[in-house]
Motif scaffolding. Structure first.
Motif, PDB file in Angstrom:
ATOM      1  N   THR A   3       0.763  -1.380   0.219  1.00 26.94           N
ATOM      2  CA  THR A   3       0.116   0.020  -0.025  1.00 26.94           C
ATOM      3  C   THR A   3       0.691   1.215   0.123  1.00 26.94           C
ATOM      4  O   THR A   3       1.751   1.371   0.683  1.00 26.94           O
ATOM      5  CB  THR A   3      -1.015  -0.078   1.154  1.00 26.94           C
ATOM      6  OG1 THR A   3      -1.563  -0.948   1.325  1.00 26.94           O
ATOM      7  CG2 THR A   3      -1.783   1.438   1.135  1.00 26.94           C
ATOM      8  N   HIS A   5       1.240   5.214   0.842  1.00 24.51           N
ATOM      9  CA  HIS A   5       0.575   6.079   1.740  1.00 24.51           C
ATOM     10  C   HIS A   5       1.060   7.408   1.430  1.00 24.51           C
ATOM     11  O   HIS A   5       2.466   7.659   1.672  1.00 24.51           O
ATOM     12  CB  HIS A   5       0.832   5.791   3.239  1.00 24.51           C
ATOM     13  CG  HIS A   5       0.163   4.603   3.465  1.00 24.51           C
ATOM     14  ND1 HIS A   5      -1.156   4.511   3.990  1.00 24.51           N
ATOM     15  CD2 HIS A   5       0.701   3.476   3.996  1.00 24.51           C
ATOM     16  CE1 HIS A   5      -1.651   3.195   4.161  1.00 24.51           C
ATOM     17  NE2 HIS A   5      -0.442   2.511   4.634  1.00 24.51           N
ATOM     18  N   LYS A  35     -11.796  15.673  -8.797  1.00 24.15           N
ATOM     19  CA  LYS A  35     -10.903  14.342  -8.841  1.00 24.15           C
ATOM     20  C   LYS A  35     -11.928  13.146  -9.667  1.00 24.15           C
ATOM     21  O   LYS A  35     -13.097  13.245  -9.394  1.00 24.15           O
ATOM     22  CB  LYS A  35     -10.942  13.928  -7.592  1.00 24.15           C
ATOM     23  CG  LYS A  35     -10.112  12.587  -7.145  1.00 24.15           C
ATOM     24  CD  LYS A  35      -9.715  12.317  -5.452  1.00 24.15           C
ATOM     25  CE  LYS A  35      -8.976  11.112  -5.336  1.00 24.15           C
ATOM     26  NZ  LYS A  35      -8.589  10.971  -4.189  1.00 24.15           N
ATOM     27  N   ARG A  37     -13.640   9.541 -10.986  1.00 27.30           N
ATOM     28  CA  ARG A  37     -14.220   8.599 -10.094  1.00 27.30           C
ATOM     29  C   ARG A  37     -13.414   7.307 -10.071  1.00 27.30           C
ATOM     30  O   ARG A  37     -12.733   7.051 -11.182  1.00 27.30           O
ATOM     31  CB  ARG A  37     -15.751   8.588 -10.416  1.00 27.30           C
ATOM     32  CG  ARG A  37     -16.439   9.822 -10.282  1.00 27.30           C
ATOM     33  CD  ARG A  37     -17.886   9.748 -10.638  1.00 27.30           C
ATOM     34  NE  ARG A  37     -18.888  10.871 -10.513  1.00 27.30           N
ATOM     35  CZ  ARG A  37     -19.995  10.874 -11.085  1.00 27.30           C
ATOM     36  NH1 ARG A  37     -20.672   9.761 -11.777  1.00 27.30           N
ATOM     37  NH2 ARG A  37     -20.708  11.816 -10.820  1.00 27.30           N
ATOM     38  N   LYS A  39     -10.712   4.500  -9.420  1.00 27.72           N
ATOM     39  CA  LYS A  39      -9.573   4.247  -8.532  1.00 27.72           C
ATOM     40  C   LYS A  39      -8.909   5.444  -7.699  1.00 27.72           C
ATOM     41  O   LYS A  39      -9.195   6.238  -8.231  1.00 27.72           O
ATOM     42  CB  LYS A  39      -8.625   3.554  -9.368  1.00 27.72           C
ATOM     43  CG  LYS A  39      -9.020   2.188 -10.004  1.00 27.72           C
ATOM     44  CD  LYS A  39      -7.916   1.287 -10.608  1.00 27.72           C
ATOM     45  CE  LYS A  39      -8.453  -0.063 -11.193  1.00 27.72           C
ATOM     46  NZ  LYS A  39      -7.597  -0.755 -11.903  1.00 27.72           N
ATOM     47  N   LYS A  40      -8.477   5.001  -6.587  1.00 31.42           N
ATOM     48  CA  LYS A  40      -7.640   6.306  -6.073  1.00 31.42           C
ATOM     49  C   LYS A  40      -6.400   6.711  -6.598  1.00 31.42           C
ATOM     50  O   LYS A  40      -5.937   6.074  -7.301  1.00 31.42           O
ATOM     51  CB  LYS A  40      -7.086   5.562  -4.645  1.00 31.42           C
ATOM     52  CG  LYS A  40      -6.518   6.731  -3.723  1.00 31.42           C
ATOM     53  CD  LYS A  40      -6.173   6.113  -2.256  1.00 31.42           C
ATOM     54  CE  LYS A  40      -5.792   7.265  -1.329  1.00 31.42           C
ATOM     55  NZ  LYS A  40      -5.279   6.753  -0.083  1.00 31.42           N
ATOM     56  N   CYS A  41      -6.566   8.039  -6.736  1.00 32.66           N
ATOM     57  CA  CYS A  41      -5.580   8.736  -7.470  1.00 32.66           C
ATOM     58  C   CYS A  41      -5.099  10.097  -6.718  1.00 32.66           C
ATOM     59  O   CYS A  41      -5.885  10.484  -5.777  1.00 32.66           O
ATOM     60  CB  CYS A  41      -5.962   8.946  -8.607  1.00 32.66           C
ATOM     61  SG  CYS A  41      -7.407   9.831  -9.018  1.00 32.66           S
ATOM     62  N   TRP A  54      -3.888  13.688 -12.920  1.00 34.57           N
ATOM     63  CA  TRP A  54      -4.350  13.005 -11.776  1.00 34.57           C
ATOM     64  C   TRP A  54      -3.484  11.521 -12.313  1.00 34.57           C
ATOM     65  O   TRP A  54      -3.581  11.004 -13.312  1.00 34.57           O
ATOM     66  CB  TRP A  54      -5.623  12.632 -12.142  1.00 34.57           C
ATOM     67  CG  TRP A  54      -6.636  13.773 -11.448  1.00 34.57           C
ATOM     68  CD1 TRP A  54      -7.120  14.762 -11.972  1.00 34.57           C
ATOM     69  CD2 TRP A  54      -6.792  14.175 -10.131  1.00 34.57           C
ATOM     70  NE1 TRP A  54      -7.765  15.786 -11.447  1.00 34.57           N
ATOM     71  CE2 TRP A  54      -7.688  15.189 -10.058  1.00 34.57           C
ATOM     72  CE3 TRP A  54      -6.428  13.460  -8.893  1.00 34.57           C
ATOM     73  CZ2 TRP A  54      -8.011  15.931  -8.812  1.00 34.57           C
ATOM     74  CZ3 TRP A  54      -6.710  13.958  -7.526  1.00 34.57           C
ATOM     75  CH2 TRP A  54      -7.499  15.143  -7.610  1.00 34.57           C
ATOM     76  N   LYS A  56      -2.948   7.345 -10.988  1.00 35.68           N
ATOM     77  CA  LYS A  56      -3.591   6.315 -10.197  1.00 35.68           C
ATOM     78  C   LYS A  56      -2.708   5.923  -8.984  1.00 35.68           C
ATOM     79  O   LYS A  56      -1.280   5.910  -9.277  1.00 35.68           O
ATOM     80  CB  LYS A  56      -4.042   4.986 -11.020  1.00 35.68           C
ATOM     81  CG  LYS A  56      -4.904   5.325 -11.977  1.00 35.68           C
ATOM     82  CD  LYS A  56      -5.093   4.117 -13.003  1.00 35.68           C
ATOM     83  CE  LYS A  56      -6.212   4.416 -14.170  1.00 35.68           C
ATOM     84  NZ  LYS A  56      -6.059   3.102 -14.817  1.00 35.68           N
ATOM     85  N   VAL A  57      -3.058   5.631  -8.081  1.00 35.64           N
ATOM     86  CA  VAL A  57      -2.067   5.212  -6.930  1.00 35.64           C
ATOM     87  C   VAL A  57      -1.085   4.253  -7.249  1.00 35.64           C
ATOM     88  O   VAL A  57       0.011   4.025  -6.871  1.00 35.64           O
ATOM     89  CB  VAL A  57      -2.871   4.871  -5.625  1.00 35.64           C
ATOM     90  CG1 VAL A  57      -3.479   3.730  -5.759  1.00 35.64           C
ATOM     91  CG2 VAL A  57      -1.926   5.036  -4.424  1.00 35.64           C
TER      92      VAL A  57
END
Length: 490
Positions: A3, A5, A35, A37, A39-41, A54, A56-57
């Protein structure tokens, strides 16, 4: 997968699409940029450019733990400048942090040490622009960042405002349209980032014939941007490097054309261009209806007209697209493309032109118009180079310092990277070819002939042509055009 952070201000390596990982910083996005919609980015601003997006993580990695790894796999000049910008940024931030700590220690003696301030500050723009002075910006980037325009678009569903720089060069193109009312020719300076500013490689199969000074850099950039490329060269050994980079090998020009949807060629002169198309196992034998052929060689308009006619007679589609630049600019993906012919082929080549150049122009009207424009451009460049050489040798002959002459020249209105690099190379005796002297002389000869065909005098070009002919007689043909200098000292 571990992960990640992250928080505002963290330094990261961000990967967008087919670009290599690039150093950046997590920042707060503009209020009007929502932002995406799904996946987390995170919103990342990239160093050495004005680009941000933007990301993606899963396409992000912390900067410091992966620094050595990234430096090993990315060797481009712009990439190194971006890394240098990060280090300079950290030094400045560390200095601010130290100053802050000293002030706090004086005012808070005996109290618990304050938590160190975060070293990444939101408003330090210089690091992201990749230079601390105007000169640094000019030397590393032909188009100053202050005049760039970001073009809104989307990449994989993510909103963005430009593409991050690649290991070759960032895509920093302009969007403008110029109309010229001289005769039937209109000129459109098409933004080579296409409509959305992104480089998504075409799914069309690309062929490339000719791996000389210019062609080699073009093919390398096409491959780096994810294009599927089949190559051929008269000297087959030159293909080996590109095969290692992922290119496919064609045994003949005809085979390359038959295997590919769009085939580019970049060879030395009109005879080589004709032989490639009309000769044994030539391009024409592989042309079928719908096949596209793009002639990038700098040749005369008559040759282009002939090639266009034979290609289209077989149902093929033809575009001429000679390039303005040098080996260095070709390697960096910063050529200027001047095209004419089938507009639909030009549009089909969009991602290819993005990969190889900083700007592309489409000239309306008959095939041959791009050749005319390129010969005029090279005529001016060749004449200018000869004049610079003449000035350097006159300075020496009259007892003046050539270095001082160059220093003064580079502070005046004629200052340019071209002048600086060519003159420095002359003073160092370095004539390694960046643009062959024999090719600029060929361009001058063709431009003079073009002037004769329309009864237009070209006395300056004619004089310069004689100097280059003398340099060729001194065995300078395969040196850089700046070796015209030697025509004045022998």
């Amino acid at each position: 997968m571990a992960t990640v952070h992250l928080r505002i201000g963290d330094l990261v390596w961000g990967k967008l699409g087919r670009y290599p990982p690039w150093p950046g910083k997590v920042v707060s996005p503009p209020k009007d940029l929502k932002k995406p919609r799904g996946k987390k980015c995170f919103f990342v601003k990239f160093f050495g450019t004005e680009d941000h997006a933007w990301i993606k993580v899963e396409q992000l990695k912390p900067y410091h733990p992966h620094k050595e790894e990234m430096i090993k796999i990315n060797k481009g000049k712009r990439f190194q400048q971006a890394v240098d910008a990060v280090e300079e940024y950290l030094k400045k931030a560390k200095g601010k942090d130290q100053s802050h700590s000293d002030d706090k220690s004086k005012s808070d003696k005996g109290r618990k040490a304050a938590k160190p301030m975060k070293i990444i500050e939101e408003d330090d723009e210089d690091a992201f622009k990749g230079g601390s002075s105007d000169k640094e910006q000019t030397d590393s980037d032909p188009e100053p960042s202050s005049v760039r325009r970001l073009v809104a678009g989307t990449v994989s569903g993510f909103k963005w405002e430009s593409s991050p720089a690649s290991s070759m060069e960032p895509i920093t193109k302009r969007l403008k349209i110029v109309e010229e009312d001289t005769g039937s020719t209109s000129i459109q300076a098409a933004d080579s980032t296409a409509i959305n500013g992104s480089i998504t490689p075409t799914d069309k199969r690309i062929g490339f014939l000719g791996l000389g000074l210019m062609g080699s850099g073009v093919v390398s950039n096409l491959l780096k941007m994810g294009h599927v490329v089949t190559v051929w060269n008269r000297t087959a050994e030159k293909c080996d490097l590109f095969i290692q980079e992922g290119a496919r090998l064609g045994r003949t020009p005809a085979e390359v054309v038959s295997m590919c949807d769009i085939t580019f060629s970049c060879v030395s002169d009109p005879k080589a261009a004709r032989d490639l198309v009309l000769g044994p196992s030539g391009v024409l034998q592989g042309i079928r209806p719908g096949k596209c052929y793009v002639e990038m060689s700098t040749v005369d308009p008559e040759t282009i007209t002939e090639l266009a006619q034979v290609i289209t007679s077989r149902g093929g589609r033809f575009l001429e697209a000679p390039v303005s630049g040098s080996q260095q600019l070709s390697n960096e993906g910063m050529l200027v493309i001047v095209a004419a012919g089938d507009r639909s082929v030009y549009e089909d080549c969009s991602s290819c032109f993005q990969a190889m150049g900083k700007t592309s122009f489409f000239i309306a009207g008959e095939p041959g118009n791009a050749a005319r424009m390129m010969l005029i451009l090279n005529m001016v460049q060749g004449s200018f180079m000869a004049t610079i050489a003449e000035g350097l040798t006159l300075a020496q002959a009259t007892g003046q310092s050539q270095q001082t002459f160059l220093d003064i020249l580079c502070q005046g209105q004629m200052a340019s990277t071209f002048v600086d690099q060519k003159c420095q190379n002359i003073l160092q005796g370095n004539f390694k070819p960046d643009y062959y002297l024999k090719h600029i002389q060929k361009d001058l000869r063709l431009a003079i002939s073009m002037g004769d065909s329309v009864n237009h005098p070209t006395p300056m070009a004619a004089a310069a042509n004689e100097v280059y002919k003398r340099a060729k007689a001194l065995d300078q043909s395969d040196n850089d055009m700046s070796a015209v200098y030697r025509a004045y000292i022998h």
